[in-house]
Design a protein around this motif. Structure first.
Motif, PDB file in Angstrom:
ATOM      1  N   ALA A  74       0.823  -1.224   0.000  1.00 25.65           N
ATOM      2  CA  ALA A  74       0.000   0.000   0.000  1.00 25.65           C
ATOM      3  C   ALA A  74       0.850   1.264   0.000  1.00 25.65           C
ATOM      4  O   ALA A  74       0.434   2.304  -0.501  1.00 25.65           O
ATOM      5  CB  ALA A  74      -0.947  -0.003   1.204  1.00 25.65           C
ATOM      6  N   LYS A  75       2.048   1.176   0.562  1.00 27.61           N
ATOM      7  CA  LYS A  75       2.955   2.333   0.533  1.00 27.61           C
ATOM      8  C   LYS A  75       3.583   2.499  -0.854  1.00 27.61           C
ATOM      9  O   LYS A  75       3.912   3.605  -1.270  1.00 27.61           O
ATOM     10  CB  LYS A  75       4.076   2.154   1.562  1.00 27.61           C
ATOM     11  N   ASP A  76       3.747   1.378  -1.526  1.00 33.43           N
ATOM     12  CA  ASP A  76       4.501   1.331  -2.768  1.00 33.43           C
ATOM     13  C   ASP A  76       3.635   1.564  -3.997  1.00 33.43           C
ATOM     14  O   ASP A  76       4.046   2.239  -4.946  1.00 33.43           O
ATOM     15  CB  ASP A  76       5.107  -0.079  -2.857  1.00 33.43           C
ATOM     16  N   ARG A  77       2.456   0.997  -3.990  1.00 33.49           N
ATOM     17  CA  ARG A  77       1.581   0.998  -5.157  1.00 33.49           C
ATOM     18  C   ARG A  77       0.903   2.353  -5.301  1.00 33.49           C
ATOM     19  O   ARG A  77       0.233   2.806  -4.370  1.00 33.49           O
ATOM     20  CB  ARG A  77       0.532  -0.095  -4.976  1.00 33.49           C
ATOM     21  N   VAL A  78       1.039   2.974  -6.452  1.00 31.72           N
ATOM     22  CA  VAL A  78       0.339   4.248  -6.671  1.00 31.72           C
ATOM     23  C   VAL A  78      -0.798   4.056  -7.677  1.00 31.72           C
ATOM     24  O   VAL A  78      -0.628   3.429  -8.713  1.00 31.72           O
ATOM     25  CB  VAL A  78       1.309   5.366  -7.165  1.00 31.72           C
ATOM     26  N   GLN A  79      -1.968   4.558  -7.307  1.00 33.19           N
ATOM     27  CA  GLN A  79      -3.154   4.516  -8.170  1.00 33.19           C
ATOM     28  C   GLN A  79      -4.045   5.701  -7.797  1.00 33.19           C
ATOM     29  O   GLN A  79      -4.394   5.885  -6.628  1.00 33.19           O
ATOM     30  CB  GLN A  79      -3.984   3.237  -7.953  1.00 33.19           C
ATOM     31  N   SER A  80      -4.430   6.491  -8.761  1.00 26.28           N
ATOM     32  CA  SER A  80      -5.430   7.559  -8.573  1.00 26.28           C
ATOM     33  C   SER A  80      -5.005   8.586  -7.516  1.00 26.28           C
ATOM     34  O   SER A  80      -4.019   8.409  -6.806  1.00 26.28           O
ATOM     35  CB  SER A  80      -6.804   6.978  -8.194  1.00 26.28           C
ATOM     36  N   ARG A  81      -5.789   9.648  -7.468  1.00 23.64           N
ATOM     37  CA  ARG A  81      -5.520  10.712  -6.501  1.00 23.64           C
ATOM     38  C   ARG A  81      -6.421  10.564  -5.284  1.00 23.64           C
ATOM     39  O   ARG A  81      -7.612  10.282  -5.405  1.00 23.64           O
ATOM     40  CB  ARG A  81      -5.800  12.077  -7.148  1.00 23.64           C
ATOM     41  N   SER A  93      -4.676  15.305  -1.943  1.00 27.72           N
ATOM     42  CA  SER A  93      -3.410  14.876  -2.542  1.00 27.72           C
ATOM     43  C   SER A  93      -2.454  16.040  -2.747  1.00 27.72           C
ATOM     44  O   SER A  93      -2.861  17.147  -3.099  1.00 27.72           O
ATOM     45  CB  SER A  93      -3.699  14.233  -3.904  1.00 27.72           C
ATOM     46  N   LYS A  94      -1.161  15.768  -2.544  1.00 25.99           N
ATOM     47  CA  LYS A  94      -0.140  16.784  -2.842  1.00 25.99           C
ATOM     48  C   LYS A  94       0.278  16.712  -4.302  1.00 25.99           C
ATOM     49  O   LYS A  94       1.187  17.416  -4.736  1.00 25.99           O
ATOM     50  CB  LYS A  94       1.050  16.597  -1.924  1.00 25.99           C
ATOM     51  N   LYS A  95      -0.337  15.807  -5.050  1.00 25.01           N
ATOM     52  CA  LYS A  95      -0.101  15.658  -6.494  1.00 25.01           C
ATOM     53  C   LYS A  95       1.379  15.471  -6.844  1.00 25.01           C
ATOM     54  O   LYS A  95       1.899  16.109  -7.753  1.00 25.01           O
ATOM     55  CB  LYS A  95      -0.699  16.854  -7.257  1.00 25.01           C
ATOM     56  N   VAL A  96       2.020  14.644  -6.087  1.00 33.35           N
ATOM     57  CA  VAL A  96       3.390  14.254  -6.418  1.00 33.35           C
ATOM     58  C   VAL A  96       3.302  12.968  -7.234  1.00 33.35           C
ATOM     59  O   VAL A  96       2.501  12.089  -6.923  1.00 33.35           O
ATOM     60  CB  VAL A  96       4.211  14.000  -5.125  1.00 33.35           C
ATOM     61  N   GLY A  97       4.116  12.867  -8.288  1.00 29.43           N
ATOM     62  CA  GLY A  97       4.132  11.648  -9.100  1.00 29.43           C
ATOM     63  C   GLY A  97       2.854  11.481  -9.899  1.00 29.43           C
ATOM     64  O   GLY A  97       1.991  12.370  -9.939  1.00 29.43           O
ATOM     65  N   ALA A  98       2.737  10.303 -10.541  1.00 30.87           N
ATOM     66  CA  ALA A  98       1.607  10.061 -11.448  1.00 30.87           C
ATOM     67  C   ALA A  98       0.305   9.814 -10.696  1.00 30.87           C
ATOM     68  O   ALA A  98      -0.783  10.043 -11.213  1.00 30.87           O
ATOM     69  CB  ALA A  98       1.919   8.852 -12.332  1.00 30.87           C
ATOM     70  N   ALA A  99       0.410   9.345  -9.477  1.00 31.82           N
ATOM     71  CA  ALA A  99      -0.777   9.027  -8.674  1.00 31.82           C
ATOM     72  C   ALA A  99      -0.309   8.892  -7.227  1.00 31.82           C
ATOM     73  O   ALA A  99       0.894   8.925  -6.940  1.00 31.82           O
ATOM     74  CB  ALA A  99      -1.410   7.730  -9.165  1.00 31.82           C
ATOM     75  N   ASP A 100      -1.267   8.762  -6.305  1.00 33.02           N
ATOM     76  CA  ASP A 100      -0.904   8.663  -4.886  1.00 33.02           C
ATOM     77  C   ASP A 100      -0.773   7.206  -4.451  1.00 33.02           C
ATOM     78  O   ASP A 100      -1.464   6.333  -4.974  1.00 33.02           O
ATOM     79  CB  ASP A 100      -1.979   9.346  -4.035  1.00 33.02           C
ATOM     80  N   MET A 104      -3.590   5.659 -16.402  1.00 32.66           N
ATOM     81  CA  MET A 104      -2.137   5.554 -16.539  1.00 32.66           C
ATOM     82  C   MET A 104      -1.668   4.519 -17.567  1.00 32.66           C
ATOM     83  O   MET A 104      -0.465   4.280 -17.680  1.00 32.66           O
ATOM     84  CB  MET A 104      -1.517   5.222 -15.172  1.00 32.66           C
ATOM     85  N   ILE A 105      -2.587   3.900 -18.292  1.00 35.76           N
ATOM     86  CA  ILE A 105      -2.145   2.828 -19.201  1.00 35.76           C
ATOM     87  C   ILE A 105      -1.175   3.352 -20.262  1.00 35.76           C
ATOM     88  O   ILE A 105      -1.189   4.527 -20.619  1.00 35.76           O
ATOM     89  CB  ILE A 105      -3.335   2.132 -19.929  1.00 35.76           C
TER      90      ILE A 105
END
Lengths: 585, 585
Positions: free
Chosen positions: A318-325, A329-336, B176-177
């Motif tokens: 859960a810490k590693d996987r990023v999906q959606s905002r 969100s601080k909008k860092v990276g492609a998703a949170d 993100m695809i």
């Protein structure tokens, strides 16, 4: 498989800060040699051997499984060497009787070592805890000669133990067993019969396997009162302690199971094998029940250990996987990271609250076993009352926690590669063996609460109410004290309602038992969380203790409400549950 | 594996007596050719093919699994022939558009056929329902040329369909695809990328497999608004409809999973494969969502179908297995059948109440889909609201039911031989795929309830309250009307409380969603049980209808109380759930 890291800080918190183990041991003549330093050293060593030696065998062991070749069972690669190292370090005999070379450590410590072992895989763990369990029964009921011959070798892990109770037609109802024992007239018996579901009945870890077998003499009274217990080794033991000839104890087949693939679940044949009576004739069930309180706690801890590993795997993902905002969100990276999402938090907090509540409860029950061993009658009552709760509630919640942990990983949780699904499969058995959770529930409500006319429960509620008195003026603890009062009152009211209807409703106990056990489970975890909150409340500037308070609040606010539902369901009585004719199913 | 026997009488009860399907169809211009006689004939035929042809493949299919050899996936022995027979009888196209050779049957009927298929094994079923789902999206959004070429072959089951959405880094968050589609300038696109978890992505059942692939054009807008949908066949199709050259659609590997071993879960590589746009550019998600309401109902039905089989296995065992004496025993034989024991009854009644409530709910949702298809706006609202409930609640409760069914068998439930553990492993995926149940819950509370400012929920509650009016003077129904009033009021109060706090609590929706969805699930099952009780109440001298009333009473008394716990938990807000820093996990 997530890499296992023993939660030592959490364990020490429970042992020292919550239950003050050092003082407990100093005041218990059986354990006055056990110091907090020794305990910490043992926990450290246990963590090392579990993390480095045993955890890596968990997933390969599941993939490879056990196999039966030419009448001999083989464990997966690496198990034999690991068991040897584990045993030589003294872990099998950690709680064993020191008179026969056991380590004599208190249960409130050994249950933490057991938790670590269970986190690293139930299969490996079972070979060890079945040995401790068999040794316990032997120590309590065996003759001096039997104890001298067998106990040191079992504590050292040179030989393992197995419990042979179940037959194809007799599981819960052991009174119906057919395995027979005939007196050889020389102090030994000839044991003949077939047992099923025998964990560790055969394997290649050790040179001998010591079976404790329930059997009946030809002239024994019918039913449970005609059952005797026999020690039946796989190989006979010579007078000098060396291994003698094969004793006609053989594995007929291995069961294919949902999980615990590295544990050998055997159909065992005893073909006129030589056995020795343990305890009195026809009092075999009594001898078996000696070990039940320990084994059932151990199985409860299986649920706890598995969910600890599942928790670690879920948090890491859960810490590693990023999906959606996520909201805010601080909008860092492609998703949170998904740990920022509310529903994932709900899942992680649920598992965390159950694991940490469960750990405290297991040590609490261990503490009662230690006190009871030294003759404390109140502790004996609590052990009797809480053992089925420990077994069933902790395995039901442990299974739920493993399912939730798996859910955090989504599709990755369902595929084998990540190891989360193995926790679910392996933990499922804990709700079934050592007495199904339904049997535990009937034991609790029927044999413990009702049969004692409420005395056992009263002892528990008295302790809880006395404790509530001591914290009543701590305003910071209010959500916990309110929660605990609610839980205790609900328990009291529901129990009263049950007693009021017992006469008119013969099915009340059976139909209410499961919900009742869960109710006592929630009460117990509330008690534990209140204790943990109490010792943490003055240290909220420290992230560890702050986390305890907040996790406890989550438990009280989001999980404890289950108690109302259980209470409402129970007081409906048995009518609707029993209303159908069998043909209507 | 328990032998499957389709519960035809229960199905007809729901279809005809509870929902009056004949009248529904007579009044719906899309289905006026469907008569009750035709429906009954189809159910009979479906039962035969499921019981005799498909059910026997369930356990061997699990044991053997799928395999990948030289780039080709093979299904277990017997699957290919069975699929051919099944498809040739018209079952794949049962609900398909009649203009392209589908059977055009209403969903309230096809969902019963789907239930039977799911009872006989999710793996086999998936090859069929993925095809129906892909055909549905194609029918709604494809060009006339694509539909003419592909739909008849898909409805006939000569070719199957697959949905290719997920990538390794993009599951829930499809924005993100990375799979790309380049315009070939001739009406076709070159599709390149790798997808994971593709059910039926490759197999040997049919000569061609039609993939619907989400991809992005190089100049597409970022995120979900840049996703397009492409039809990508495994083999190109010639102008005359015959199969042409290989289209560079290949299976890179198969996932090893917890269950559904006979379903090919593929990593799929599209190496510059020829594809055709379905629907508008950058509106691919929209096209996919067309089929979601159908697929999600189907997955909900997977939970139902599996628990029906689990129920049958548990009842059979409970009638047969004798252990111990039950209260009021007639003392026949060595012990009583365990179905006489209160805790076993509790388990069987729980599964029965969930299965029968779930069946009614699935047909109810099917009925709303049929009405919505004919333009009924109120039905459209109900479909939008209830689809996530159907998917998530029925799979959560379906999984629970399979676990409980397994528990009835004790140790025999844990070994593979009896087939009960397979239901648990196979059903677990239904909580995960087609949008995890957490995603369903957020869809319900966030996108449906909150985004419509309560309008969708109001439509549902208005229907329920209007229904309550019609039965308010039936005193015999009192426990049901009381239960339904309680459930509707609780829902209303909790929803109001949520709306009151939305502004101040951005995490409220995420943290409450799961409990909220379960609350609506309990409300819905209460509604269904009240309807079933209403049509049964005048026929209590008949064992079938008497059984319905009594099972409904069990539901209301013993399961519905869960709603209070959920309501209490939800109104606590998100604070405790979100309180920890990430580092505190």
């Amino acid at each position: 498989m997530p890499a296992y890291k023993a939660p030592l800080k959490d364990m020490q918190f429970v042992l020292h800060d919550v239950f003050n183990a050092g003082e407990q041991w100093a005041n218990n003549p059986l354990f006055e040699d056990c110091t907090t330093d020794l305990a910490d050293t043992l926990l450290d060593e246990s963590a090392k051997i579990c993390e480095n030696l045993i955890a890596p065998l968990n997933r390969p062991g599941d993939e490879q499984g056990v196999r039966l070749e030419n009448g001999q069972v083989y464990t997966p690669d690496g198990f034999k060497d690991a068991f040897k190292t584990y045993a030589e370090s003294g872990w099998v005999g950690l709680g064993g009787n020191a008179e026969y070379d056991g380590q004599g450590m208190p249960k409130m410590l050994t249950c933490l070592a057991e938790e670590m072992l269970h986190s690293c895989g139930a299969s490996f763990c079972l070979y060890s805890i079945l040995t401790s369990g068999a040794a316990l029964a032997l120590d309590a009921h065996g003759s001096e000669a039997l104890k001298k011959t067998y106990l040191p070798k079992m504590y050292s892990g040179e030989w393992t133990g197995a419990m042979a109770l179940t037959e194809a037609h007799a599981g819960t109802d052991l009174g119906m067993i057919r395995t027979k024992a005939e007196d050889n007239g020389d102090g030994s018996y000839k044991v003949t019969g077939t047992k099923i579901f025998i964990t560790g009945g055969d394997h290649d870890l050790t040179d001998n396997i010591i079976h404790l077998v329930l059997a009946k003499l030809p002239d024994a009274p019918p039913g449970p009162k005609g059952i005797s217990l026999f020690l039946v080794p796989k190989h006979k033991v010579n007078a000098d302690g060396s291994i003698g000839e094969f004793n006609n104890v053989s594995c007929g087949s291995l069961e294919e199971k949902m999980g615990i693939h590295a544990s050998a679940t055997c159909v065992m044949n005893y073909d006129g094998a030589e056995g020795f009576l343990v305890g009195e004739l026809n009092r075999g069930l009594n001898a078996m029940f000696t070990m039940m309180n320990y084994e059932r706690l151990s199985v409860g801890i299986q649920g706890l250990g598995a969910s600890q590993l599942s928790y670690q795997g879920a948090v890491e993902y859960a810490k590693d996987r990023v999906q959606s905002r996520a909201p805010g969100s601080k909008k860092v990276g492609a998703a949170d990271p998904i740990i920022d999402h509310g529903d994932v938090r709900r899942m992680l907090m649920t598992v965390k609250a159950l694991v940490e509540g469960g750990r405290a409860f297991s040590v609490y029950c261990g503490m009662q076993l230690d006190k009871a061993k030294a003759g404390d009658e109140n502790a004996e009552k609590l052990v009797a009352l809480l053992t089925p709760v420990c077994k069933a509630f902790m395995t039901d919640k442990g299974f739920d926690a493993c399912v939730i942990g798996q859910q955090v990983l989504g599709g990755h949780g369902y595929i084998r590669e990540w190891g989360m699904e193995q926790q679910v499969r392996d933990t499922r058995i804990a709700q079934i063996y050592e007495g199904t959770n339904g049997i535990q529930a009937m034991d609790l409500l029927g044999r413990k609460v009702v049969a004692s006319r409420g005395a056992l429960l009263t002892a528990y509620l008295a302790e809880i109410n006395a404790y509530l008195e001591t914290i009543s003026d701590n305003v910071h603890l209010m959500p916990f004290t309110e929660g605990l009062k609610f839980a205790a009152n609900t328990t009291e009211q529901v129990t009263k309602a049950i007693f009021g209807r017992l006469q008119d409703d013969p099915h009340l106990v059976g139909t209410a038992a499961n919900d009742y056990l869960h109710m006592i489970g929630y009460l117990s975890f509330t008690y534990m969380w209140t204790k943990m909150a109490e010792v943490s409340i003055s240290q909220t500037d420290d992230a560890f203790h702050d986390g305890k308070i907040k996790t406890g609040l989550f438990y009280v606010q989001r999980l404890l409400p289950q108690m109302s539902a259980l209470a409402t369901a129970i007081v409906q009585g048995s009518e609707a549950t029993m209303a159908l004719d069998v043909a209507q199913f």
